[in-house]
Each structure stands twice: as C-alpha cells, then as structure tokens.
Design a protein around this motif. Structure first.
Motif, short mmCIF file in Angstrom:
data_model
loop_
_atom_site.label_atom_id
_atom_site.label_comp_id
_atom_site.label_asym_id
_atom_site.label_seq_id
_atom_site.Cartn_x
_atom_site.Cartn_y
_atom_site.Cartn_z
N ASN A 297 1.74 -29.63 -32.27
CA ASN A 297 0.63 -30.52 -32.57
C ASN A 297 0.33 -31.45 -31.39
N ILE A 300 -1.56 -29.41 -28.93
CA ILE A 300 -2.93 -29.14 -29.39
C ILE A 300 -3.81 -30.37 -29.20
N LYS A 301 -3.29 -31.54 -29.52
CA LYS A 301 -4.09 -32.75 -29.40
C LYS A 301 -4.46 -33.05 -27.95
N LEU A 304 -7.27 -30.19 -27.14
CA LEU A 304 -7.95 -29.91 -28.40
C LEU A 304 -9.13 -28.97 -28.23
N SER A 305 -9.90 -29.12 -27.16
CA SER A 305 -11.11 -28.31 -27.01
C SER A 305 -10.81 -26.83 -26.82
N CYS A 308 -7.50 -26.02 -30.27
CA CYS A 308 -7.63 -26.37 -31.68
C CYS A 308 -7.46 -25.14 -32.57
N ALA A 311 -4.16 -24.74 -34.01
CA ALA A 311 -3.96 -25.53 -35.24
C ALA A 311 -4.40 -24.75 -36.46
N TYR A 312 -5.53 -24.04 -36.34
CA TYR A 312 -6.00 -23.24 -37.47
C TYR A 312 -5.00 -22.11 -37.77
N THR A 346 -4.77 -32.37 -37.65
CA THR A 346 -5.43 -32.14 -36.36
C THR A 346 -6.52 -31.09 -36.48
N GLY A 347 -6.23 -30.00 -37.20
CA GLY A 347 -7.24 -28.98 -37.41
C GLY A 347 -8.45 -29.52 -38.15
N SER A 350 -10.50 -31.72 -35.85
CA SER A 350 -11.05 -31.03 -34.68
C SER A 350 -12.50 -30.62 -34.87
N GLU A 353 -14.52 -33.42 -33.88
CA GLU A 353 -14.22 -33.70 -32.48
C GLU A 353 -14.90 -32.69 -31.56
#
Length: 628
Positions: A297, A300-301, A304-305, A308, A311-312, A346-347, A350, A353
């Motif tokens: 996580n 991923i953060k 993120l772009s 992400c 995360a899924y 986070t997902g 996102s 985001e």
C-alpha cells in the motif's frame, strides 16, 4: 274329660318353667364368664402397656445399631477400595515413569485415568490416613500430564517440517500435505484425554498453534517477500500490468496451506476447539500478510497514477481468499478484512485521485506543439482507462459501493467499505458496467476540458485550437475502439461528438474568413442580368463599371492570397489522418461551392491571363483533393 285337660295344661306349664330355669342358669354362667373375660382383658392391657414402655426404647436402639453397623460395613468396604489404589500405586508409577512412548499411549492414558479415579475416590472419603497417598497420586498425575503434553509437542514437532516449497503445490495445483493418519490418531487420542481433564483452556491448542504456525509462516515468508519485491519497477512511469505481482501466488499458497491445516485441526481437536485453534495457528502468517499488504500500500500510494491497479488486484485477490476460506472453514473473514483495509481504501480513493491527477498534469504543461500535435497525456490517460478494464471486477465493486458519480467532489472519501466485498459484489453486471462507463466519460470530459483551457492559453488561433482538440478526440476515440473499452462505451460517447463539433467550429473560422472574399455586393438591374450559361461571366462584366471591375479583381487577389495561406497553414499542421480528412472535407464543402459560383460570374475579369484569377474550377478542386 275336663280333668284330663287340666292335667295336660299343668304338664305343659311345668315343662316351660323347667326351660326357663335352664336358660336362667346359662345366662348366669355367661355373665360370670364375661366378668372373668373383662378382668383378664384389664390385666392384659396393663401388661401390654408395661411391655410397650419397656420395648419401645429397645427397638430405637436396635435400629440405630443397625444403621451404625451398615455404616461401619460401608466404611470398611470403602477402606478396602481405597487400599487398592494405594496398594497399586507402585504399579501405576512404573507406567508413568516409562512415559507414553515406552509404556504405549493407550496403556499410559489408562494408567492416568485410573490414578484420577483413585484420587477422586480418596477425596470423597476425606480420610486423614490417605493424605500421603493422595499427595503421591497428585504428583503422579501431574507428572503424567506433563509427560503427555511433552509427548504431544515432541510428536507434532517430529511430524512438522520447518518449511516446504509452496510453489511445488500451487504450480501443479495439488493439495498441500497433511499430517499422517497414524500421528493424527495418536495426537487426537492425547487431546481427547487433555480436553476432558482440563480445568481451563486446553494447553495443547497453544502448543499446536506455536509449532504449526511457525511452519506456515516459514513456508509463506519467501512469497511475502516476493510480493513486495515484484512491486518495484525498473521504470517508474511503467503502468502496472495484471498478474505481474507475486501477491496472487502468495494468496493461492496461503489458501492451500490454511485449508490443509484446518483439516488437521478438525481431525485432532474437539468441535468447539476448531475455530480457536485455527485462528491461533494462522495468527503469525496472517500478521506477515498484513505487513506485506501495508508495504504494498505504501508503494501504491507513492506511485498511485501507475500502480493504483495493483490496489484493485490486491483487493480482488484477498477478497477471493477471504471468501474461499470462509466457505471452507467459516473463519478468518474479519482478520483478512482488517489486513486488506489499507489497500482497499487506497483503491477507493484512487478513482477521484486519477481524475484530479489528469487535470493537474494538463495544468502543469508549459508548452503545446505549435503544429497542433497531441500531447502524450492524451494517450496516457486512455491507457489508464484501458488498464482499468483488466481490473473491472474489483473496480466495479468499488464503484458500486461509491455509487454513480461517487468519485466526484470528494464523495469517494465519504464512502464506506469497511467489510470485505462478498462474491456477489464482484458481479460486473449492467450496473457495474454502467457506472464504469460513466467514470470513463467523466475522465474523458475532464481531460478534454483541461486541454481546451490549456490550448486557449498557449496556442494562437482558433484553427490551431481546432487541430489540437480534433487530434486529441481522434486518439481518444481510436484507443476506445481498438481496446476492450469499445464494448463498454458503445453508445455512450456523445460527449466526444460534442468535442469534435467544437474542434470543427474552431477550424472553420479560418475558412469563413477566406469565404468573405467570395461574396459580391455588386448589383445589376434585372433587365441587364443575362441568363446563366457559358457567357454568363462576360455578360455580367459588360454591365459593370470600372470601379466594380476593380473590386472584383481585388476580391480574386485577396481570395488567392488568403486561400494560399490557408492551404499552406493546413499543410503545416500535424494532424491525425482522420483529422486531416475531416478538415479538408470541411474546407472543400465551405469554399468550393462559393468559389465556383464566384468564378462562374467573374472569371473573365482578366481574359484568362491568370493575373487575377489564379484557379479555375478544376485546379481549385485539385488543391482541395491534395489536402486529404
């Protein structure tokens, strides 16, 4: 005769008197007898009372003596029974000293059971004479229990490897190994005794959890490290691709191991202990899983772009793991939900985001190509949406929980997804697809709006705006059509048509400026106006004044200059093939009919010398065709 009768009556009377005398005599005797009987009864009653007064206490004492005698017999019998374990203590002690392995597990357990029974009997009697024997029995029982627990631990450790290679089982899709049936039988027998005789929690559960939990952790530890390591990328800008992280193999191995361990537990422990034993055994590997997910996580953060999508993927993989274990064991759902929560949140965030990031990235652009070329962010944004289709199941679940449009205006931050999604929530039916389609159109609109604002600031001229926007629309449309986005967005791209029309209107401004030179304001009388035909131009020119003719010459010259400039500029623009054809067709449709009309009316102005009339109808048509 009379004398005879009198004599007869006299005889009868004498006979009656004689009978009365007899009766009286008998009555007197009866009376005397009755008195005698009454006197006897009186004496008997007095005697019985004396007997009762004397015999009553004797009877009570006799009963007490009988009860005492019975109690004495029972005590003697109990003493005899209590002497037996005391007498056989040495035999039981010999068995306990040998231990379960040498004495034999069944014989050993029977010995401990006999000791427990003997101790219970002695505690019931509470005889002081047995206090030492009771202490000896308690010592033997404690020693026996300790050896039994040690034997359980020793046997379990001997049967449990430090670790196994999980990929051997996951790749081949074969079940993970169980404890051998012989060891399970012996361990189960030990647990049965300990469980029945434990006054508090079963100590064997913790022993089992310590040994097998360490085995599970060591078996999975390399896969946990691999999940973190495979998240690291050589190229920071590379978009995460489905299945390239080790988390899938990690979860598959964990599921296989946990299911096998649950089978072991069910075969060893009592029904009421299955859940606690399983939870305790899995505690250590689940803690390692939670740590791994937190590290993923954090990665991923930071990215993120591009990541992400990981995360899924983690959300779907862990949710499937939880649902499968829930179905097989009925356990661990809450624990796995807590471990998954950071990545799931986070997902969820996102989605909003990514929209904001698209706007920020366009806003950060300092210059746009002067030829109208599209910028990379257009294809990059569409690549994001294309990649999302690979994770449509978990994304759909997240979007359904957010609600249609829940990614706008911070709504995502307020949505709640505390629990692990169920299998039903991964149904990407009409609702899930519809919501995803709306998200895509929101993303595309946000992109195009930001691009238009940036074009108005950095590009000069509406024609260039039109080229830039049209190129962007074409790339968006092409990347939708040539990917799995096509079926999902079919019939939902009316907004793109709007952006295309806007681009065409921008580009058409220059054509309108050129077309202004082809509108004449010269008026002739109806009687002077000749019919249309081959001589129309000459006839019209004859009716014009010198001033009007000079105006026509100027219009041809102005058109030639502005048209040549328009054509030259059109050729300098960088356009997608579809865009170039679209704008060339628009130019032709706007200018060619006007020019042909103007040419028909005034082309004789220079007698075919080409001084003013640079293009005839065929030559200008050729110019338009060269623009496609």
């Amino acid at each position: 005769m009379a004398v005879g009768l009198a004599n007869g009556r006299h005889a009868a009377d004498e006979e009656a008197r004689a009978e009365v005398d007899v009766l009286n005599s008998r009555l007197e005797k009866t009376t005397q007898l009755t008195k005698k009987i009454q006197a006897c009864l009186g004496r008997l009653e007095a005697t019985g009372k004396s007997v009762r007064d004397v015999s009553g206490p004797l009877t009570g004492e006799t009963k007490k003596l009988q009860i005492l005698g019975n109690n004495i017999d029972a005590v003697i019998s109990a003493i005899e029974r209590l002497r037996q374990p005391a007498d056989s203590k040495n035999d039981e002690e010999a068995i306990i000293r040998q231990g379960p392995e040498k004495a034999g597990l069944s014989n050993y357990l029977n010995s401990i059971k006999r000791l427990n029974k003997a101790l219970a009997d002695m505690k019931t009697s509470n005889l002081r004479a047995n206090q030492q024997t009771m202490a000896d029995l308690q010592r033997l029982i404690k020693s026996g229990n300790t050896q039994l627990e040690n034997s359980f631990d020793k046997m379990l450790r001997a049967e449990t490897p430090r670790a196994i290679e999980p990929l051997q089982y996951t790749i081949k899709n074969t079940p993970f190994p169980l404890l051998t049936q012989d060891k399970i039988s012996r361990l189960s027998l030990m647990n049965s005794y300990v469980s029945d005789n434990s006054l508090s929690d079963n100590p064997l559960i913790k022993m089992y959890a310590d040994v097998r939990g360490q085995y599970l952790s060591q078996t999975l530890v390399n896969l946990a490290y691999a999940s973190v390591n495979t998240a690291k990328k050589k190229s920071p800008d590379a978009i995460y691709r489905a299945g390239t992280n080790g988390i899938g193999m990690y979860a598959q191995a964990m599921e296989g191991l946990f299911v096998a361990e649950y089978d072991n537990i069910c075969n060893i422990f009592m029904r009421q202990d299955w859940g606690p034993a399983f939870q305790m055994t899995c505690q250590a590997p689940l803690a390692e899983l939670a740590r791994t997910i937190r590290e993923l996580n954090n990665h991923i953060k930071v990215h993120l772009s591009t990541d992400c999508y990981l995360a899924y993927e983690v959300t779907e993989i862990m949710s499937n793991l939880s649902n499968n274990l829930e179905e097989r064991t009925g356990e661990l759902k809450a624990t796995l939900a807590a471990a998954l929560k950071p990545v799931r949140e986070t997902g969820k965030s996102s989605l909003a985001e990514l929209l904001e990031d698209t706007k920020r990235r366009v806003g950060a652009v300092q210059a746009l190509p002067s030829d109208g070329s599209p910028v990379p962010i257009v294809s990059e944004t569409m690549q994001r949406l294309q990649t999302m289709v690979d994770f449509l199941r978990p994304i759909s679940s997240i979007m359904i929980s957010l609600g249609d449009g829940g990614w706008r205006s911070g709504a995502a931050a307020n949505a709640s997804m505390d629990g692990i999604p169920s299998l039903a929530s991964f149904d990407i039916g009409a609702d899930g697809k519809e919501i995803f389609a709306h998200y895509c159109t929101d993303m595309i609109d946000a992109l195009m709006s930001a691009l238009e604002q940036k074009a108005r600031i950095l590009l000069k001229g509406k024609s260039l705006w039109g080229v830039f926007l049209a190129n962007s629309v074409t790339i968006v449309e092409r990347m939708i059509r040539d990917s799995d986005l096509g079926p999902l967005l079919e019939g939902r791209l009316s907004s793109l048509d709007g952006w295309r029309k806007k681009a065409k209107s921008f580009y058409a401004e220059a054509c309108k400026d050129v077309s202004m030179h082809l509108f004449d304001v010269i008026h002739t009388s109806r009687s002077q106006r000749p019919p249309s035909g081959s001589n129309e131009s000459a006839s019209i020119l004859k009716g014009l004044s010198s001033k009007d003719k000079d105006a026509i010459k100027a219009k041809f010259q102005q058109f030639n200059a502005s048209f040549d400039e328009l054509v030259a500029r059109h050729k300098t623009y960088s356009m997608e093939r579809e865009v170039r054809q679209m704008f060339a067709k628009d130019m032709q449709q706007i200018l060619e009919p006007l020019y042909n009309r103007f040419w028909d009316r005034y082309h004789e102005i220079d007698k075919g010398k080409g001084k003013y009339v640079k293009y005839d109808k065929s030559s200008i048509a050729a110019v338009f065709m060269s623009l496609f």
